[in-house]
Scaffold this motif. Structure first.
Motif, PDB file in Angstrom:
ATOM      1  N   TYR A  49       0.864  -1.177   0.000  1.00 41.40           N
ATOM      2  CA  TYR A  49       0.000   0.000   0.000  1.00 41.40           C
ATOM      3  C   TYR A  49       0.901   1.228   0.000  1.00 41.40           C
ATOM      4  N   HIS A  50       0.701   2.169  -0.938  1.00 38.46           N
ATOM      5  CA  HIS A  50       1.671   3.249  -1.063  1.00 38.46           C
ATOM      6  C   HIS A  50       1.146   4.626  -0.656  1.00 38.46           C
ATOM      7  N   ARG A  51       0.093   4.644   0.169  1.00 42.60           N
ATOM      8  CA  ARG A  51      -0.311   5.881   0.833  1.00 42.60           C
ATOM      9  C   ARG A  51       0.213   5.835   2.262  1.00 42.60           C
ATOM     10  N   PHE A  52       0.473   6.994   2.843  1.00 43.40           N
ATOM     11  CA  PHE A  52       0.968   7.003   4.215  1.00 43.40           C
ATOM     12  C   PHE A  52       0.080   7.901   5.067  1.00 43.40           C
ATOM     13  N   HIS A  53       0.003   7.555   6.349  1.00 40.69           N
ATOM     14  CA  HIS A  53      -0.962   8.163   7.260  1.00 40.69           C
ATOM     15  C   HIS A  53      -0.277   8.685   8.515  1.00 40.69           C
ATOM     16  N   PHE A  54      -0.930   9.607   9.199  1.00 40.47           N
ATOM     17  CA  PHE A  54      -0.360  10.156  10.428  1.00 40.47           C
ATOM     18  C   PHE A  54      -0.295   9.069  11.491  1.00 40.47           C
ATOM     19  N   PRO A  55       0.870   8.895  12.130  1.00 43.37           N
ATOM     20  CA  PRO A  55       1.035   7.810  13.099  1.00 43.37           C
ATOM     21  C   PRO A  55       0.477   8.127  14.481  1.00 43.37           C
ATOM     22  N   PHE A  56       0.096   9.385  14.709  1.00 43.38           N
ATOM     23  CA  PHE A  56      -0.476   9.805  15.991  1.00 43.38           C
ATOM     24  C   PHE A  56      -1.181  11.144  15.757  1.00 43.38           C
ATOM     25  N   ASP A  57      -1.980  11.597  16.732  1.00 46.40           N
ATOM     26  CA  ASP A  57      -2.643  12.892  16.633  1.00 46.40           C
ATOM     27  C   ASP A  57      -1.576  13.982  16.584  1.00 46.40           C
ATOM     28  N   CYS A  58      -1.681  14.869  15.606  1.00 39.36           N
ATOM     29  CA  CYS A  58      -0.630  15.885  15.459  1.00 39.36           C
ATOM     30  C   CYS A  58      -1.066  17.018  14.544  1.00 39.36           C
ATOM     31  N   THR A  59      -0.220  18.067  14.539  1.00 42.82           N
ATOM     32  CA  THR A  59      -0.375  19.178  13.606  1.00 42.82           C
ATOM     33  C   THR A  59       0.841  19.180  12.687  1.00 42.82           C
ATOM     34  N   PRO A  60       0.673  18.893  11.403  1.00 39.85           N
ATOM     35  CA  PRO A  60       1.814  18.837  10.480  1.00 39.85           C
ATOM     36  C   PRO A  60       2.194  20.208   9.936  1.00 39.85           C
ATOM     37  N   HIS A  61       3.485  20.391   9.697  1.00 37.67           N
ATOM     38  CA  HIS A  61       3.989  21.631   9.117  1.00 37.67           C
ATOM     39  C   HIS A  61       4.299  21.424   7.638  1.00 37.67           C
ATOM     40  N   ARG A  62       4.745  22.474   7.005  1.00 39.78           N
ATOM     41  CA  ARG A  62       5.042  22.427   5.565  1.00 39.78           C
ATOM     42  C   ARG A  62       6.252  21.530   5.296  1.00 39.78           C
ATOM     43  N   PRO A  63       6.186  20.686   4.253  1.00 38.03           N
ATOM     44  CA  PRO A  63       7.352  19.849   3.908  1.00 38.03           C
ATOM     45  C   PRO A  63       8.522  20.704   3.450  1.00 38.03           C
ATOM     46  N   VAL A  64       9.725  20.366   3.925  1.00 39.68           N
ATOM     47  CA  VAL A  64      10.950  21.024   3.464  1.00 39.68           C
ATOM     48  C   VAL A  64      11.635  20.065   2.502  1.00 39.68           C
ATOM     49  N   ARG A  65      11.767  20.468   1.266  1.00 41.56           N
ATOM     50  CA  ARG A  65      12.283  19.578   0.222  1.00 41.56           C
ATOM     51  C   ARG A  65      13.799  19.590   0.185  1.00 41.56           C
ATOM     52  N   ILE A  66      14.382  18.396   0.132  1.00 44.28           N
ATOM     53  CA  ILE A  66      15.817  18.240  -0.093  1.00 44.28           C
ATOM     54  C   ILE A  66      15.970  17.571  -1.453  1.00 44.28           C
ATOM     55  N   ARG A  67      16.426  18.307  -2.417  1.00 40.52           N
ATOM     56  CA  ARG A  67      16.518  17.776  -3.776  1.00 40.52           C
ATOM     57  C   ARG A  67      17.553  16.661  -3.854  1.00 40.52           C
ATOM     58  N   ASP A 101      21.034  10.275  -0.391  1.00 41.89           N
ATOM     59  CA  ASP A 101      21.205  10.972  -1.668  1.00 41.89           C
ATOM     60  C   ASP A 101      19.898  11.166  -2.424  1.00 41.89           C
ATOM     61  N   ASN A 102      18.868  10.392  -2.077  1.00 45.07           N
ATOM     62  CA  ASN A 102      17.607  10.494  -2.795  1.00 45.07           C
ATOM     63  C   ASN A 102      16.819  11.758  -2.423  1.00 45.07           C
ATOM     64  N   GLU A 103      15.888  12.108  -3.293  1.00 40.45           N
ATOM     65  CA  GLU A 103      14.924  13.177  -3.011  1.00 40.45           C
ATOM     66  C   GLU A 103      14.175  12.839  -1.730  1.00 40.45           C
ATOM     67  N   ARG A 104      14.056  13.798  -0.813  1.00 41.40           N
ATOM     68  CA  ARG A 104      13.328  13.546   0.422  1.00 41.40           C
ATOM     69  C   ARG A 104      12.732  14.840   0.958  1.00 41.40           C
ATOM     70  N   HIS A 105      11.658  14.684   1.718  1.00 38.49           N
ATOM     71  CA  HIS A 105      10.959  15.818   2.304  1.00 38.49           C
ATOM     72  C   HIS A 105      10.938  15.649   3.819  1.00 38.49           C
ATOM     73  N   VAL A 106      11.309  16.700   4.534  1.00 45.21           N
ATOM     74  CA  VAL A 106      11.311  16.664   6.000  1.00 45.21           C
ATOM     75  C   VAL A 106      10.084  17.431   6.497  1.00 45.21           C
ATOM     76  N   ILE A 107       9.239  16.746   7.260  1.00 42.83           N
ATOM     77  CA  ILE A 107       8.007  17.347   7.785  1.00 42.83           C
ATOM     78  C   ILE A 107       8.036  17.243   9.305  1.00 42.83           C
ATOM     79  N   THR A 108       7.815  18.338   9.981  1.00 42.97           N
ATOM     80  CA  THR A 108       7.726  18.323  11.442  1.00 42.97           C
ATOM     81  C   THR A 108       6.277  18.088  11.847  1.00 42.97           C
ATOM     82  N   LEU A 109       6.063  17.081  12.689  1.00 42.94           N
ATOM     83  CA  LEU A 109       4.729  16.780  13.214  1.00 42.94           C
ATOM     84  C   LEU A 109       4.720  17.195  14.683  1.00 42.94           C
TER      85      LEU A 109
END
Length: 213
Positions: A49-67, A101-109
Motif C-alpha cells: 500500500y503506497h499511501r501514508f498516514h499520520f502515526p499519531f494525533d498531530c499538527t503537520p507543518h510544511r514539507p521542506v524539500r531536499i533535492r 542521496d535520494n529526493e526527500r521531504h522533511v516534515i515536522t509533526l
C-alpha cells in the motif's frame, strides 16, 4: 528498522549504506536536537500500500524539500559490488547511497504527547512524485491520510526525541546495535555468496511499533 538510541550509533549502515543523520535531514541544528533520539524506518515495496498516514494525533507543518536522486531503495541495490574497471570496491556502480542521496521531504509533526517529531518521506526509482493530502497547520487524528507516492512505494522515516517513546521489544531485539550490519560484514557475505540478512521486521498496517512514555 529501528535505531533505539542514535547517540550510540550516529553513523550506522542500513543495508550496507552509511546513514548519517546530519546529511539525512540536511540541517545541522535539527540533527543536533535529535542526536540521541529514536529512529524508525519503514521501507515499502511496490506491491505494498503506497499511501501514508499520520502515526499519531498531530499538527503537520510544511514539507521542506531536499533535492536529490531517485534511486532504488530495494535491498539488492545496497549490495556491495566490485567495480572491475577501476579495481575498487563500492556500493552501486555510481557510488550512490540512496537514503542520504535520494529526493526527500522533511516534515515536522507537532504533538501534545511527544513534542516535535521528524517525518522524512523518501522518494525512489519510479517514485518521481510525492503528493500530500493534508493542510499545513490543521490538526489531524492518528490514521488520517497524510499523502501518497506517485507510483510504487518508497520509505518513510520517523525520528523522535529522546525519552518520548518506547519501542516494542520485538523490534528492539531484531535491530539491536550488535545486529546492525557493518559494510565489511555485508561485503564478506556477498563475496562468499552467503545470504545477507538485514535486521528488519515485517509489519502490518496498524500494528503497534512503540508506545508513548
Amino acid at each position: 528498522f529501528v535505531v533505539d538510541d542514535l547517540s550510540k550509533n550516529p553513523d550506522f549502515y542500513v543495508k550496507g549504506c552509511t546513514f548519517n543523520l546530519n546529511k539525512f535531514v540536511d540541517n545541522t541544528a535539527m540533527a543536533h536536537n535529535y542526536r540521541d533520539g529514536t529512529l524508525l524506518l519503514c521501507r515499502l515495496s511496490p506491491n505494498d500500500y503506497h499511501r501514508f498516514h499520520f502515526p499519531f494525533d498531530c499538527t503537520p507543518h510544511r514539507p521542506v524539500r531536499i533535492r536529490g536522486n531517485l534511486e532504488s531503495v530495494n535491498p539488492i541495490a545496497y549490495t556491495p559490488i566490485t567495480l572491475h574497471s577501476s579495481g575498487n570496491d563500492g556500493l552501486y556502480s555510481a557510488g550512490v547511497q540512496p537514503l542520504t542521496d535520494n529526493e526527500r521531504h522533511v516534515i515536522t509533526l507537532t504533538s501534545d504527547r511527544c513534542g516535535d517529531v521528524l517525518c522524512v518521506v523518501v522518494g525512489a526509482m519510479m517514485v518521481g512524485q510525492i503528493h500530500y493530502t493534508y493542510t499545513e497547520g490543521h490538526v489531524y487524528s492518528k490514521g488520517s491520510e497524510m499523502g501518497y507516492f506517485g507510483f510504487g512505494a518508497s520509505t518513510v522515516v520517523l525520528i523522535f526525541k529522546r525519552g518520548t517513546i518506547d519501542v516494542v521489544d520485538t523490534f528492539k531485539r531484531t535491530c539491536a546495535q550488535d545486529r546492525i550490519l557493518a559494510y565489511k560484514d555485508v561485503y564478506r557475505n556477498y563475496t562468499h555468496n552467503t545470504p545477507v540478512h538485514y535486521p528488519e521486521t515485517k509489519i502490518r498496517m496498524g500494528q503497534r511499533i512503540a508506545i508513548f512514555l
